[in-house]
Write an enzyme that holds these catalytic residues in place. Structure first.
Site, PDB file in Angstrom:
ATOM      1  N   GLU A 151       9.926   0.790 -25.155  1.00  0.00           N
ATOM      2  CA  GLU A 151      10.407   0.030 -26.311  1.00  0.00           C
ATOM      3  C   GLU A 151       9.423   0.209 -27.461  1.00  0.00           C
ATOM      4  O   GLU A 151       8.221  -0.001 -27.263  1.00  0.00           O
ATOM      5  CB  GLU A 151      10.527  -1.457 -25.939  1.00  0.00           C
ATOM      6  CG  GLU A 151      11.172  -2.317 -26.996  1.00  0.00           C
ATOM      7  CD  GLU A 151      11.365  -3.757 -26.549  1.00  0.00           C
ATOM      8  OE1 GLU A 151      10.858  -4.656 -27.260  1.00  0.00           O
ATOM      9  OE2 GLU A 151      11.997  -3.968 -25.494  1.00  0.00           O
ATOM     10  N   ASP A 202      18.860  -5.888 -24.716  1.00  0.00           N
ATOM     11  CA  ASP A 202      18.059  -6.324 -25.861  1.00  0.00           C
ATOM     12  C   ASP A 202      16.619  -5.863 -25.706  1.00  0.00           C
ATOM     13  O   ASP A 202      15.862  -5.877 -26.672  1.00  0.00           O
ATOM     14  CB  ASP A 202      18.108  -7.853 -25.995  1.00  0.00           C
ATOM     15  CG  ASP A 202      17.478  -8.316 -27.295  1.00  0.00           C
ATOM     16  OD1 ASP A 202      17.903  -7.824 -28.373  1.00  0.00           O
ATOM     17  OD2 ASP A 202      16.569  -9.164 -27.251  1.00  0.00           O
ATOM     18  N   ARG A 234      12.552  -8.542 -19.915  1.00  0.00           N
ATOM     19  CA  ARG A 234      11.648  -7.513 -20.411  1.00  0.00           C
ATOM     20  C   ARG A 234      12.134  -6.172 -19.890  1.00  0.00           C
ATOM     21  O   ARG A 234      12.705  -6.079 -18.803  1.00  0.00           O
ATOM     22  CB  ARG A 234      10.205  -7.770 -19.933  1.00  0.00           C
ATOM     23  CG  ARG A 234       9.522  -8.948 -20.599  1.00  0.00           C
ATOM     24  CD  ARG A 234       9.236  -8.679 -22.072  1.00  0.00           C
ATOM     25  NE  ARG A 234       8.480  -9.744 -22.708  1.00  0.00           N
ATOM     26  CZ  ARG A 234       9.022 -10.777 -23.345  1.00  0.00           C
ATOM     27  NH1 ARG A 234      10.346 -10.879 -23.392  1.00  0.00           N
ATOM     28  NH2 ARG A 234       8.271 -11.690 -23.920  1.00  0.00           N
ATOM     29  N   HIS A 245      15.545  -5.884 -29.512  1.00  0.00           N
ATOM     30  CA  HIS A 245      14.765  -7.048 -29.094  1.00  0.00           C
ATOM     31  C   HIS A 245      14.989  -8.198 -30.080  1.00  0.00           C
ATOM     32  O   HIS A 245      14.032  -8.824 -30.557  1.00  0.00           O
ATOM     33  CB  HIS A 245      13.276  -6.695 -29.001  1.00  0.00           C
ATOM     34  CG  HIS A 245      12.530  -7.551 -28.027  1.00  0.00           C
ATOM     35  ND1 HIS A 245      11.534  -7.063 -27.193  1.00  0.00           N
ATOM     36  CD2 HIS A 245      12.619  -8.869 -27.731  1.00  0.00           C
ATOM     37  CE1 HIS A 245      11.043  -8.030 -26.454  1.00  0.00           C
ATOM     38  NE2 HIS A 245      11.689  -9.148 -26.761  1.00  0.00           N
TER      39      HIS A 245
END
Length: 318
Positions: A260, A255, A231, A279
């Site tokens: 985000e 990723d 995360r 992601h």
């Protein structure tokens, strides 16, 4: 009779119809219904024994008279109403393990791409430049995987044959795992000190929030390649940007980010040794099939035992 309700959701653009069909294939004698509107969710949840989806609206608790299990379609569960599940005696399971094979491939691909200079090659191809450049060997390096759940273990399992030294970090190091050395989070600096390739695959908890801070970046080798499939907040973004600007790490493949989605004007976009994906490492065309395997296994187990406890991927709500 057990009835399953599939809530409205999409996984990486894949519609829930495919998930419902996969459940019907595995449980042909079990009614599987798909809600397409909020009204249908409220109506159908009344008779559902199992509800599955990415989230559960608090308003549904008033209608969920027979609900025994919520089967989340995500591996993470911090976004769910955990206390309400507990208070209503509803079991909770997750999609843990569904992502293991594909995210492990992502991590290995990221490490190998950085080692062999694929980002440099792509830039030169874009500019039509034929110029030799130096690359590194992945073989013979020290690799550290932080988090040894389903994803971290899948990464380590796939490193056999690369002739490398593997190090794992987990909450309970006494459990061991498929790594040459296993450390606890208290020994994170020791685990990372000589690693040239690092992957973050741990859950976001109070312990891991901000785990990679400025102090850890001082410990990392200047050639270390960091891959984050955990995360975004596991990494302190400002500390990462500072390390990249100072050339204190070799590069990063992200990723997940914090914030985000990453804002268009964020400095992380501009580093030539940083690769960012949206992601997306968790995407696999087999997602619903793997998830349906878990849910069907748990439904069959509950039928055999008469209890919605001791299920695969079950979260302890107490």
């Amino acid at each position: 009779m057990t009835e399953i309700l599939v809530l409205r959701h999409k996984i990486h653009g894949m519609v829930a119809d495919r998930y419902a069909d996969a459940l019907r294939e595995r449980l042909p004698d079990t009614p599987v219904r798909l809600a397409r509107t909020p009204d249908q969710e409220r109506d159908l949840v009344t008779d559902a024994t199992v509800v599955t989806g990415s989230s559960f609206a608090p308003a549904l608790f008033d209608h969920a008279e027979d609900l025994e299990l919520f089967a989340s379609t995500y591996a993470g569960y911090d976004h769910l109403p955990l206390s309400e599940f507990r208070d209503n005696g509803i079991a909770l399971t997750t999609a843990s393990g569904v992502h293991g094979p594909n995210i492990a491939e992502y991590v290995l691909g990221a490490w190998l791409s950085m080692a062999r200079g694929f980002l440099t090659a792509r830039r030169q191809q874009r500019d039509r430049v034929w110029q030799s450049f130096q690359a590194d060997d992945f073989a013979g390096s020290r690799v550290c995987v932080v988090g040894m759940g389903a994803i971290g273990t899948a990464v380590l399992d796939r490193l056999d044959g690369f002739d490398i030294e593997t190090v794992g970090v987990r909450h309970s190091p006494e459990k061991g795992g498929p790594a040459d050395e296993v450390y606890g989070y208290d020994d994170l600096h020791t685990a990372l000190a000589d690693a040239r390739y690092v992957a973050l695959a741990c859950p976001l908890t109070e312990e891991t929030n901000g785990l990679l801070d400025a102090d850890v970046f001082r410990t990392l080798h200047a050639e270390t390649v960091l891959v984050n499939v955990a995360r975004g907040p596991v990494v302190e973004t400002d500390a990462l940007v500072s390390a990249l600007r100072r050339n204190h790490i070799g590069g990063a493949v992200l990723d997940v980010t914090d914030p985000e989605p990453l804002p268009e004007d964020h400095p992380l976009w501009n580093f030539e040794n940083v690769l960012i994906t949206p992601h997306n490492a968790g995407h696999t065309p087999s997602y619903y099939d793997r998830l349906a395997d878990i849910v069907a296994e748990n439904v069959e187990r509950a039928r055999e035992t008469g209890s919605w406890d001791g299920l695969r991927n079950q979260i302890d709500l107490h």
